[in-house]
Design a protein around this motif. Structure first.
Motif, PDB file in Angstrom:
ATOM      1  N   TYR A 193       0.808  -1.223   0.000  1.00  9.58           N
ATOM      2  CA  TYR A 193       0.000   0.000   0.000  1.00  9.58           C
ATOM      3  C   TYR A 193       0.841   1.273   0.000  1.00  9.58           C
ATOM      4  O   TYR A 193       0.316   2.362   0.187  1.00  9.58           O
ATOM      5  N   GLY A 194       2.141   1.130  -0.178  1.00  5.87           N
ATOM      6  CA  GLY A 194       2.990   2.295  -0.379  1.00  5.87           C
ATOM      7  C   GLY A 194       3.561   2.935   0.870  1.00  5.87           C
ATOM      8  O   GLY A 194       4.375   3.858   0.762  1.00  5.87           O
ATOM      9  N   PHE A 195       3.149   2.492   2.065  1.00  8.00           N
ATOM     10  CA  PHE A 195       3.699   3.091   3.279  1.00  8.00           C
ATOM     11  C   PHE A 195       5.172   2.709   3.414  1.00  8.00           C
ATOM     12  O   PHE A 195       5.540   1.550   3.242  1.00  8.00           O
ATOM     13  N   ARG A 196       6.003   3.670   3.740  1.00  2.00           N
ATOM     14  CA  ARG A 196       7.453   3.457   3.799  1.00  2.00           C
ATOM     15  C   ARG A 196       7.857   2.948   5.191  1.00  2.00           C
ATOM     16  O   ARG A 196       8.440   3.675   5.991  1.00  2.00           O
ATOM     17  N   TYR A 197       7.543   1.688   5.450  1.00  2.97           N
ATOM     18  CA  TYR A 197       7.779   1.111   6.770  1.00  2.97           C
ATOM     19  C   TYR A 197       9.247   1.167   7.178  1.00  2.97           C
ATOM     20  O   TYR A 197       9.575   1.544   8.306  1.00  2.97           O
ATOM     21  N   ILE A 198      10.133   0.755   6.296  1.00  2.00           N
ATOM     22  CA  ILE A 198      11.547   0.692   6.660  1.00  2.00           C
ATOM     23  C   ILE A 198      12.077   2.082   6.978  1.00  2.00           C
ATOM     24  O   ILE A 198      12.789   2.272   7.969  1.00  2.00           O
ATOM     25  N   ASP A 199      11.713   3.065   6.161  1.00  7.63           N
ATOM     26  CA  ASP A 199      12.136   4.440   6.438  1.00  7.63           C
ATOM     27  C   ASP A 199      11.574   4.917   7.772  1.00  7.63           C
ATOM     28  O   ASP A 199      12.269   5.578   8.559  1.00  7.63           O
ATOM     29  N   TYR A 200      10.307   4.625   8.016  1.00  8.68           N
ATOM     30  CA  TYR A 200       9.656   5.079   9.249  1.00  8.68           C
ATOM     31  C   TYR A 200      10.356   4.517  10.480  1.00  8.68           C
ATOM     32  O   TYR A 200      10.696   5.266  11.413  1.00  8.68           O
TER      33      TYR A 200
END
Length: 232
Positions: A193-200
């Motif tokens: 869904y495009g959420f930047r989990y690793i960056d977050y």
């Protein structure tokens, strides 16, 4: 976190990989034992893959992640994503796993979330901890085991009322192992869904490290308003 065995209990594969994975990687590097538990595969989280196909992919990704950081991996793959219920049957199953692995510390979801599976997973972790240490409960299912400490993880979906009061420093070696391992999960790379989990979560590790006066850290909550503590 210098402890013999840490168990992290998530609602889906990927939840504790993100929120507790650096702690598990650190525990292994400190000579401890790490146990990663997912109460469902999390198979309904892909907008293009079918449920059965994504279940297989998630289990493969979770297995690979745990192996990469040196953790043991358990998934309740017969419970469906979105339908986790805080029943005594599931709590008993988890309690038996606690008795078998004998963790000193449990890491669980914070109790308030936008995802009911996370809230139910938190309730189940608390109930399983109680059952595992309850005298006379299911004596045929292993010797009773009391878990010393239950702490709640910081998850972007579980932030309502979350107040960090404990910080676990994460070494560069543990961070690198976690980052390489989590990069193997498609959802964490933002491919669902495009959420930047690793960056977050990488940014969160840095921010919490600033507060803990160290390079990187994971924040936890005791749930009782304890004073600021750095767990070594």
């Amino acid at each position: 976190m210098r402890t013999r065995t840490i168990m992290a209990i998530g609602g889906h594969i990927g939840d504790m990989d993100l929120a507790a994975g650096p702690i598990l990687a650190q525990a292994v590097r400190d000579g401890g034992r790490a146990v990663l538990v997912a109460l469902t595969p999390g198979e309904r989280g892909h907008p293009r893959l079918g449920v059965d196909e994504y279940r297989e992919q998630k289990i493969a990704e979770g297995t690979a992640f745990a192996a990469a950081i040196g953790a043991e991996f358990h998934v309740f793959d017969d419970i469906s994503d979105g339908f986790l219920q805080p029943t005594d049957d599931v709590a008993a199953r988890l309690a038996r796993l606690i008795r078998a692995t004998k963790p000193d510390t449990l890491l669980a979801h914070w109790q308030h979330s936008i995802h009911t599976d996370h809230e139910h997973a938190s309730t189940l972790a608390e109930r399983a901890r109680f059952l595992a240490g309850l005298p006379g409960w299911a004596p045929a299912d292993g010797e009773r085991h009391g878990v010393t400490r239950l702490l709640y993880t910081e998850n972007w979906e579980d932030d309502r009322g979350f107040a960090a009061d404990s910080y676990v420093p994460i070494s560069t070696e543990a961070f690198d192992a976690w980052h390489a391992a989590i990069s193997g999960q498609a959802f964490a790379r933002g491919e669902t869904y495009g959420f930047r989990y690793i960056d977050y979560y990488t940014a969160q590790l840095t921010m919490r490290g600033c507060l803990a006066r160290t390079g990187r850290a994971v924040a936890l909550s005791s749930g009782d308003g304890s004073r600021f503590t750095v767990i070594d």
